[in-house]
Design a protein around this motif. Structure first.
Motif, PDB file in Angstrom:
ATOM      1  N   GLY A   1     -40.696 -23.159 -42.688  1.00 53.44           N
ATOM      2  CA  GLY A   1     -39.600 -22.386 -43.643  1.00 53.44           C
ATOM      3  C   GLY A   1     -39.164 -21.020 -43.650  1.00 53.44           C
ATOM      4  N   GLU A   2     -39.947 -20.373 -42.641  1.00 57.38           N
ATOM      5  CA  GLU A   2     -39.559 -19.030 -42.427  1.00 57.38           C
ATOM      6  C   GLU A   2     -38.882 -18.711 -41.185  1.00 57.38           C
ATOM      7  OE1 GLU A   2     -43.002 -16.672 -42.823  1.00 57.38           O
ATOM      8  OE2 GLU A   2     -43.853 -17.868 -44.384  1.00 57.38           O
ATOM      9  N   ALA A   3     -38.175 -17.832 -41.026  1.00 53.43           N
ATOM     10  CA  ALA A   3     -37.190 -17.391 -39.737  1.00 53.43           C
ATOM     11  C   ALA A   3     -38.387 -16.768 -39.196  1.00 53.43           C
ATOM     12  CB  ALA A   3     -36.027 -16.709 -40.143  1.00 53.43           C
ATOM     13  N   HIS A   4     -38.722 -16.964 -37.870  1.00 57.58           N
ATOM     14  CA  HIS A   4     -39.725 -16.265 -37.029  1.00 57.58           C
ATOM     15  C   HIS A   4     -39.486 -16.503 -35.728  1.00 57.58           C
ATOM     16  CE1 HIS A   4     -41.455 -20.202 -37.657  1.00 57.58           C
ATOM     17  NE2 HIS A   4     -42.570 -19.761 -36.688  1.00 57.58           N
ATOM     18  N   ALA A   5     -39.971 -15.465 -34.818  1.00 56.17           N
ATOM     19  CA  ALA A   5     -40.068 -15.611 -33.345  1.00 56.17           C
ATOM     20  C   ALA A   5     -41.717 -15.916 -33.055  1.00 56.17           C
ATOM     21  CB  ALA A   5     -39.714 -14.555 -32.875  1.00 56.17           C
ATOM     22  N   PRO A   6     -42.045 -17.300 -32.655  1.00 59.15           N
ATOM     23  CA  PRO A   6     -43.417 -17.398 -32.531  1.00 59.15           C
ATOM     24  C   PRO A   6     -44.019 -17.055 -31.102  1.00 59.15           C
ATOM     25  CG  PRO A   6     -42.482 -19.498 -32.469  1.00 59.15           C
ATOM     26  CD  PRO A   6     -41.346 -18.524 -32.950  1.00 59.15           C
ATOM     27  N   ALA A   7     -45.172 -16.668 -31.011  1.00 57.75           N
ATOM     28  CA  ALA A   7     -45.652 -16.547 -29.761  1.00 57.75           C
ATOM     29  C   ALA A   7     -46.818 -17.310 -29.849  1.00 57.75           C
ATOM     30  CB  ALA A   7     -46.318 -15.063 -29.330  1.00 57.75           C
ATOM     31  N   PHE A   8     -47.371 -18.308 -28.730  1.00 59.53           N
ATOM     32  CA  PHE A   8     -48.507 -19.056 -28.934  1.00 59.53           C
ATOM     33  C   PHE A   8     -49.579 -18.588 -27.832  1.00 59.53           C
ATOM     34  CE2 PHE A   8     -44.642 -21.442 -29.528  1.00 59.53           C
ATOM     35  CZ  PHE A   8     -44.829 -21.759 -30.839  1.00 59.53           C
ATOM     36  N   LEU A   9     -50.745 -18.536 -28.730  1.00 54.85           N
ATOM     37  CA  LEU A   9     -51.917 -17.915 -27.670  1.00 54.85           C
ATOM     38  C   LEU A   9     -52.659 -19.409 -27.492  1.00 54.85           C
ATOM     39  CD1 LEU A   9     -52.712 -15.191 -30.204  1.00 54.85           C
ATOM     40  CD2 LEU A   9     -51.500 -15.235 -28.291  1.00 54.85           C
ATOM     41  N   ILE A  10     -53.014 -19.924 -26.385  1.00 50.75           N
ATOM     42  CA  ILE A  10     -53.530 -21.077 -25.704  1.00 50.75           C
ATOM     43  C   ILE A  10     -54.743 -20.821 -25.209  1.00 50.75           C
ATOM     44  CG2 ILE A  10     -53.052 -23.045 -24.489  1.00 50.75           C
ATOM     45  CD1 ILE A  10     -50.036 -22.267 -24.271  1.00 50.75           C
ATOM     46  N   CYS A  11     -55.906 -21.325 -25.936  1.00 52.71           N
ATOM     47  CA  CYS A  11     -57.097 -21.387 -25.409  1.00 52.71           C
ATOM     48  C   CYS A  11     -57.334 -22.371 -24.170  1.00 52.71           C
ATOM     49  CB  CYS A  11     -58.339 -21.439 -26.317  1.00 52.71           C
ATOM     50  SG  CYS A  11     -59.898 -21.219 -25.666  1.00 52.71           S
ATOM     51  N   ARG A  12     -57.670 -21.756 -23.020  1.00 51.22           N
ATOM     52  CA  ARG A  12     -58.032 -22.857 -21.843  1.00 51.22           C
ATOM     53  C   ARG A  12     -59.091 -23.459 -21.909  1.00 51.22           C
ATOM     54  NH1 ARG A  12     -61.536 -20.280 -18.468  1.00 51.22           N
ATOM     55  NH2 ARG A  12     -61.407 -17.957 -18.427  1.00 51.22           N
ATOM     56  N   ALA A  13     -60.095 -23.019 -22.744  1.00 49.42           N
ATOM     57  CA  ALA A  13     -61.578 -23.787 -22.639  1.00 49.42           C
ATOM     58  C   ALA A  13     -61.395 -24.938 -23.851  1.00 49.42           C
ATOM     59  CB  ALA A  13     -62.441 -22.736 -23.092  1.00 49.42           C
ATOM     60  N   CYS A  14     -60.892 -24.564 -25.147  1.00 43.97           N
ATOM     61  CA  CYS A  14     -60.961 -25.541 -26.088  1.00 43.97           C
ATOM     62  C   CYS A  14     -59.678 -26.232 -26.498  1.00 43.97           C
ATOM     63  CB  CYS A  14     -61.556 -24.995 -27.399  1.00 43.97           C
ATOM     64  SG  CYS A  14     -60.624 -23.564 -28.324  1.00 43.97           S
ATOM     65  N   GLY A  15     -58.587 -25.680 -26.054  1.00 44.14           N
ATOM     66  CA  GLY A  15     -57.282 -26.372 -26.280  1.00 44.14           C
ATOM     67  C   GLY A  15     -56.701 -25.916 -27.467  1.00 44.14           C
ATOM     68  N   GLN A  16     -57.224 -24.931 -28.367  1.00 45.32           N
ATOM     69  CA  GLN A  16     -56.606 -24.701 -29.561  1.00 45.32           C
ATOM     70  C   GLN A  16     -55.494 -23.813 -29.238  1.00 45.32           C
ATOM     71  OE1 GLN A  16     -58.736 -23.566 -33.268  1.00 45.32           O
ATOM     72  NE2 GLN A  16     -60.553 -23.837 -32.324  1.00 45.32           N
ATOM     73  N   VAL A  17     -54.441 -23.926 -29.950  1.00 49.78           N
ATOM     74  CA  VAL A  17     -53.427 -23.054 -29.986  1.00 49.78           C
ATOM     75  C   VAL A  17     -53.243 -22.030 -31.397  1.00 49.78           C
ATOM     76  CG1 VAL A  17     -50.722 -22.926 -29.697  1.00 49.78           C
ATOM     77  CG2 VAL A  17     -52.132 -24.688 -28.583  1.00 49.78           C
ATOM     78  N   ALA A  18     -53.053 -20.934 -31.307  1.00 51.40           N
ATOM     79  CA  ALA A  18     -52.757 -20.076 -32.271  1.00 51.40           C
ATOM     80  C   ALA A  18     -51.134 -19.649 -32.415  1.00 51.40           C
ATOM     81  CB  ALA A  18     -53.503 -18.956 -32.436  1.00 51.40           C
ATOM     82  N   GLU A  19     -50.615 -19.505 -33.446  1.00 46.11           N
ATOM     83  CA  GLU A  19     -49.186 -19.165 -33.476  1.00 46.11           C
ATOM     84  C   GLU A  19     -49.218 -17.464 -34.186  1.00 46.11           C
ATOM     85  OE1 GLU A  19     -45.194 -20.096 -35.930  1.00 46.11           O
ATOM     86  OE2 GLU A  19     -46.439 -21.550 -35.403  1.00 46.11           O
ATOM     87  N   ALA A  20     -48.502 -16.583 -33.625  1.00 44.79           N
ATOM     88  CA  ALA A  20     -48.575 -15.480 -33.845  1.00 44.79           C
ATOM     89  C   ALA A  20     -47.109 -15.156 -33.851  1.00 44.79           C
ATOM     90  CB  ALA A  20     -49.261 -14.467 -32.955  1.00 44.79           C
ATOM     91  N   GLU A  21     -46.797 -13.986 -34.325  1.00 44.68           N
ATOM     92  CA  GLU A  21     -45.344 -13.202 -34.365  1.00 44.68           C
ATOM     93  C   GLU A  21     -45.169 -12.441 -33.014  1.00 44.68           C
ATOM     94  OE1 GLU A  21     -41.497 -12.823 -35.929  1.00 44.68           O
ATOM     95  OE2 GLU A  21     -43.152 -14.023 -36.699  1.00 44.68           O
ATOM     96  N   ALA A  22     -44.024 -12.989 -32.490  1.00 41.79           N
ATOM     97  CA  ALA A  22     -43.676 -12.434 -31.101  1.00 41.79           C
ATOM     98  C   ALA A  22     -42.689 -11.274 -31.162  1.00 41.79           C
ATOM     99  CB  ALA A  22     -43.130 -13.504 -30.164  1.00 41.79           C
ATOM    100  N   PRO A  23     -43.052 -10.123 -31.221  1.00 40.33           N
ATOM    101  CA  PRO A  23     -41.895  -9.017 -31.204  1.00 40.33           C
ATOM    102  C   PRO A  23     -41.115  -9.204 -29.864  1.00 40.33           C
ATOM    103  CG  PRO A  23     -43.894  -8.098 -30.504  1.00 40.33           C
ATOM    104  CD  PRO A  23     -44.311  -9.464 -30.753  1.00 40.33           C
ATOM    105  N   SER A  24     -39.784  -8.927 -30.128  1.00 36.35           N
ATOM    106  CA  SER A  24     -38.933  -9.046 -28.933  1.00 36.35           C
ATOM    107  C   SER A  24     -38.563  -7.872 -28.321  1.00 36.35           C
ATOM    108  CB  SER A  24     -37.593  -9.814 -29.449  1.00 36.35           C
ATOM    109  OG  SER A  24     -36.884  -9.861 -28.400  1.00 36.35           O
ATOM    110  N   PRO A  25     -38.976  -7.526 -27.458  1.00 33.87           N
ATOM    111  CA  PRO A  25     -38.734  -6.093 -26.607  1.00 33.87           C
ATOM    112  C   PRO A  25     -37.444  -6.167 -25.908  1.00 33.87           C
ATOM    113  CG  PRO A  25     -40.280  -7.602 -25.000  1.00 33.87           C
ATOM    114  CD  PRO A  25     -40.081  -8.069 -26.291  1.00 33.87           C
ATOM    115  N   ILE A  26     -36.676  -7.273 -25.880  1.00 29.97           N
ATOM    116  CA  ILE A  26     -35.500  -7.333 -25.146  1.00 29.97           C
ATOM    117  C   ILE A  26     -34.359  -7.385 -26.307  1.00 29.97           C
ATOM    118  CG2 ILE A  26     -36.219  -8.323 -22.980  1.00 29.97           C
ATOM    119  CD1 ILE A  26     -35.586 -10.966 -23.946  1.00 29.97           C
TER     120      ILE A  26
END
Length: 157
Positions: free
Chosen positions: A105-130
């Protein structure tokens, strides 16, 4: 759900509240947009919300089939596409899998942090440098980072 854009997934939080809030937002958004939030679409979102691990379409389909909600791949793909198109889920390109949106429900640019060991994925805000570079209007970005979550870092030490 947190509105401060802190990555949810690697931090402890009230998961039951996280699920209930996301479902409430999806229900309200669908009603406001006059689109159908069918029982299958709702169940697929619930399946994605059960953990912060990305799930493939066939993982979702297996759950739906076990619950008698459909056993053909289009059932899962249609529901997942609906959720992604309406901002209730994201596709993790690197994993060819899906996660529930951490900020529905919110406008956002997500970045995904993927743990290669446990498979969990966290969503963070991705600042756009471009953003605005050379007059280019960025409409979509996909940022996916793979590494170790805090718990897996401790376990590996």
């Amino acid at each position: 759900m947190k509105n401060d854009r802190t990555p949810i997934g690697f931090q402890s939080h009230d998961h039951a509240s996280c699920i209930a809030s996301a479902l409430d937002v999806a229900q309200a958004e669908c009603a406001a947009r006059r689109i159908q939030f069918t029982p299958v679409r709702r169940r697929v979102l619930e399946i994605l919300l059960e953990s912060h691990v990305a799930l493939g379409a066939y993982d979702v389909l297996d759950r739906l089939a076990a619950e008698g909600l459909g056993s053909k791949p289009p059932v899962a793909y249609r529901a997942l596409n609906f959720l992604v198109e309406n901002g209730f889920a994201h596709r993790i390109e690197r994993l060819n899998a899906f996660v529930a949106c951490g900020h529905p429900g919110e406008a956002h640019a997500p970045a995904f942090l993927i743990c290669r060991a446990c498979g969990q994925v966290a969503e963070a805000e991705a600042p756009s440098p471009i953003e605005g570079a050379a007059g280019f209007a960025v409409e979509t970005t996909v940022v996916e980072a793979e590494g170790l979550c805090p718990a897996c870092q401790v376990a590996a030490a």
